[in-house]
Scaffold this motif. Structure first.
Motif, mmCIF file in Angstrom:
data_model
loop_
_atom_site.group_PDB
_atom_site.id
_atom_site.type_symbol
_atom_site.label_atom_id
_atom_site.label_comp_id
_atom_site.label_asym_id
_atom_site.label_seq_id
_atom_site.Cartn_x
_atom_site.Cartn_y
_atom_site.Cartn_z
ATOM 1 N N CYS A 42 53.318 -37.769 14.687
ATOM 2 C CA CYS A 42 51.958 -37.838 14.412
ATOM 3 C C CYS A 42 51.392 -39.089 13.903
ATOM 4 C CB CYS A 42 51.303 -36.675 13.239
ATOM 5 S SG CYS A 42 51.557 -35.151 14.106
ATOM 6 N N LYS A 43 52.289 -39.823 13.148
ATOM 7 C CA LYS A 43 51.745 -41.086 12.775
ATOM 8 C C LYS A 43 51.666 -42.224 13.614
ATOM 9 C CE LYS A 43 54.471 -45.155 10.635
ATOM 10 N NZ LYS A 43 54.723 -45.772 11.759
ATOM 11 N N VAL A 44 52.580 -41.914 14.969
ATOM 12 C CA VAL A 44 52.248 -42.951 16.146
ATOM 13 C C VAL A 44 51.247 -42.479 16.696
ATOM 14 C CG1 VAL A 44 53.575 -43.542 18.252
ATOM 15 C CG2 VAL A 44 54.877 -43.448 16.261
ATOM 16 N N VAL A 45 50.682 -41.122 16.817
ATOM 17 C CA VAL A 45 49.736 -40.908 17.466
ATOM 18 C C VAL A 45 48.324 -41.682 16.754
ATOM 19 C CG1 VAL A 45 47.901 -38.808 18.112
ATOM 20 C CG2 VAL A 45 50.336 -38.520 18.605
ATOM 21 N N ALA A 46 48.315 -41.236 15.410
ATOM 22 C CA ALA A 46 47.288 -42.136 14.884
ATOM 23 C C ALA A 46 47.169 -43.493 14.960
ATOM 24 C CB ALA A 46 47.540 -41.558 13.548
ATOM 25 N N GLU A 47 48.217 -44.173 15.190
ATOM 26 C CA GLU A 47 48.182 -45.571 14.978
ATOM 27 C C GLU A 47 47.886 -46.104 16.609
ATOM 28 O OE1 GLU A 47 52.221 -46.609 14.292
ATOM 29 O OE2 GLU A 47 51.925 -46.854 12.024
ATOM 30 N N GLU A 48 48.407 -45.268 17.666
ATOM 31 C CA GLU A 48 48.124 -45.577 18.880
ATOM 32 C C GLU A 48 46.416 -45.332 19.277
ATOM 33 O OE1 GLU A 48 49.888 -47.260 20.991
ATOM 34 O OE2 GLU A 48 51.500 -47.487 19.424
ATOM 35 N N THR A 49 46.247 -44.249 18.712
ATOM 36 C CA THR A 49 44.847 -43.853 18.667
ATOM 37 C C THR A 49 43.835 -45.099 18.379
ATOM 38 O OG1 THR A 49 45.153 -41.449 18.879
ATOM 39 C CG2 THR A 49 42.959 -42.153 18.228
ATOM 40 N N PHE A 50 44.146 -45.490 17.150
ATOM 41 C CA PHE A 50 43.241 -46.382 16.451
ATOM 42 C C PHE A 50 43.291 -47.891 17.399
ATOM 43 C CE2 PHE A 50 43.138 -50.288 13.453
ATOM 44 C CZ PHE A 50 41.763 -50.225 13.332
ATOM 45 N N ASP A 51 44.679 -47.908 17.945
ATOM 46 C CA ASP A 51 44.820 -49.526 18.700
ATOM 47 C C ASP A 51 43.950 -49.178 20.022
ATOM 48 O OD1 ASP A 51 46.352 -50.681 16.908
ATOM 49 O OD2 ASP A 51 48.100 -50.127 18.173
ATOM 50 N N CYS A 52 43.803 -47.950 20.583
ATOM 51 C CA CYS A 52 42.923 -47.663 21.924
ATOM 52 C C CYS A 52 41.431 -47.948 21.515
ATOM 53 C CB CYS A 52 43.282 -46.539 22.437
ATOM 54 S SG CYS A 52 45.117 -46.321 23.144
ATOM 55 N N LEU A 53 41.085 -47.254 20.483
ATOM 56 C CA LEU A 53 39.672 -47.402 20.074
ATOM 57 C C LEU A 53 39.220 -48.887 19.799
ATOM 58 C CD1 LEU A 53 39.468 -44.314 17.736
ATOM 59 C CD2 LEU A 53 38.427 -44.417 20.094
ATOM 60 N N LYS A 54 40.076 -49.501 19.188
ATOM 61 C CA LYS A 54 39.944 -51.039 18.735
ATOM 62 C C LYS A 54 39.720 -51.849 19.960
ATOM 63 C CE LYS A 54 41.968 -54.640 16.081
ATOM 64 N NZ LYS A 54 43.193 -54.752 15.234
ATOM 65 N N ALA A 63 49.895 -45.640 27.720
ATOM 66 C CA ALA A 63 50.111 -44.361 27.271
ATOM 67 C C ALA A 63 51.809 -44.006 27.241
ATOM 68 C CB ALA A 63 49.500 -43.420 28.182
ATOM 69 N N GLU A 64 52.348 -44.441 28.249
ATOM 70 C CA GLU A 64 53.555 -44.386 28.379
ATOM 71 C C GLU A 64 54.482 -44.798 27.045
ATOM 72 O OE1 GLU A 64 54.957 -46.076 32.214
ATOM 73 O OE2 GLU A 64 53.934 -44.184 33.278
ATOM 74 N N ASP A 65 54.223 -46.142 26.832
ATOM 75 C CA ASP A 65 54.879 -46.665 25.706
ATOM 76 C C ASP A 65 54.746 -45.991 24.351
ATOM 77 O OD1 ASP A 65 55.561 -48.879 27.415
ATOM 78 O OD2 ASP A 65 54.068 -50.260 26.859
ATOM 79 N N ALA A 66 53.236 -45.485 24.274
ATOM 80 C CA ALA A 66 53.011 -44.561 23.147
ATOM 81 C C ALA A 66 53.855 -43.220 23.036
ATOM 82 C CB ALA A 66 51.618 -44.073 23.060
ATOM 83 N N LEU A 67 54.114 -42.747 24.216
ATOM 84 C CA LEU A 67 54.992 -41.400 24.314
ATOM 85 C C LEU A 67 56.322 -42.025 23.840
ATOM 86 C CD1 LEU A 67 55.194 -38.402 24.618
ATOM 87 C CD2 LEU A 67 55.745 -38.960 27.257
ATOM 88 N N LYS A 68 56.954 -43.019 24.432
ATOM 89 C CA LYS A 68 58.321 -43.359 24.034
ATOM 90 C C LYS A 68 58.337 -43.617 22.615
ATOM 91 C CE LYS A 68 59.346 -45.521 28.503
ATOM 92 N NZ LYS A 68 59.701 -46.661 29.174
ATOM 93 N N LYS A 69 57.323 -44.439 22.108
ATOM 94 C CA LYS A 69 57.377 -44.659 20.630
ATOM 95 C C LYS A 69 57.283 -43.301 19.636
ATOM 96 C CE LYS A 69 54.924 -47.643 17.286
ATOM 97 N NZ LYS A 69 54.071 -48.658 16.986
ATOM 98 N N MET A 70 56.404 -42.463 20.111
ATOM 99 C CA MET A 70 56.321 -41.013 19.692
ATOM 100 C C MET A 70 57.796 -40.708 19.330
ATOM 101 S SD MET A 70 53.164 -39.591 20.955
ATOM 102 C CE MET A 70 53.435 -37.660 20.427
ATOM 103 N N CYS A 71 58.673 -40.484 20.532
ATOM 104 C CA CYS A 71 59.991 -39.934 20.542
ATOM 105 C C CYS A 71 60.764 -40.590 19.652
ATOM 106 C CB CYS A 71 60.479 -39.925 22.036
ATOM 107 S SG CYS A 71 59.370 -38.596 22.989
#
Length: 146
Positions: A42-54, A63-71
Motif C-alpha cells: 500500500c505504501k508503494v501504491v500511495a507513492e506511485e499514485t502521487f508520482d502519476c498525479l504529479k 504501471a508494470e514497474d509499480a506492480l513489481k515494486k509493490m511485490c
C-alpha cells in the motif's frame, strides 16, 4: 444560555482474518507477513499514485514497474515482520513471560538477521541489531499506553 455539544468518534474499519497452519508459531509468523506485507504494498501504491498525479500521465511501463515494486516491497516488509513476530513469540515461549524484553530481543535479533542476510559489514549488522531492538521496545512501550 443554550449550549451545543458535538460528540462523535472516528474509527477505522477493522479487517481481520485467521490463518490456521496447525502451529501457533507458524500462524503468527504468516499473519505478520501478510498484514505488514500488505502495508508495504500500500505504501508503494500511495507513492506511485502521487508520482502519476504529479506527472499527469500513466504509462503501461510505469504501471508494470509499480506492480513489481509493490511485490518487492511487500515481500521485504512481510519478511521482516514475519521474522520479528516469530522471534518475539519464540522469546515468549522460551522465557515463559510476556513483557517488553521479548520485543527488545526479537527486534535486535531481527535487525541482525535481516542485516546479515543483506551482506552488510559487521558494524552495520550491530547497528541494525541495536536499532531493531530500540524500535521494537519503543513500539511495545507505546502499545502499553493505549
Amino acid at each position: 444560555m443554550p449550549r451545543s455539544v458535538f460528540a462523535g468518534s472516528i474509527s477505522s474499519p477493522k479487517i481481520d482474518f485467521a490463518i490456521d497452519m496447525g502451529n501457533p508459531f507458524l500462524n503468527r509468523t504468516v499473519d505478520g507477513f501478510i498484514k505488514i506485507g500488505a502495508v508495504g504494498a500500500c505504501k508503494v501504491v500511495a507513492e506511485e499514485t502521487f508520482d502519476c498525479l504529479k506527472r499527469g500521465s500513466v504509462s503501461k511501463k510505469k504501471a508494470e514497474d509499480a506492480l513489481k515494486k509493490m511485490c518487492k516491497e511487500g515481500a521485504y516488509w512481510g519478511t521482516v515482520a514475519g521474522v520479528y513476530v516469530g522471534l518475539e513469540y519464540g522469546m515468549e515461549r522460551i522465557r515463559g513471560r510476556r513483557d517488553w524484553k521479548n520485543a527488545m530481543l526479537g527486534g535486535a535479533l531481527t535487525g541482525a538477521i535481516i542485516s546479515a542476510a543483506s551482506n552488510n559489514h559487521k558494524d552495520k549488522v550491530i547497528r541494525d541489531a541495536i536499532t531493531g531492538g530500540a524500535v521494537a521496545t519503543a513500539a511495545e512501550f507505546l502499545n502499553y499506553l493505549t
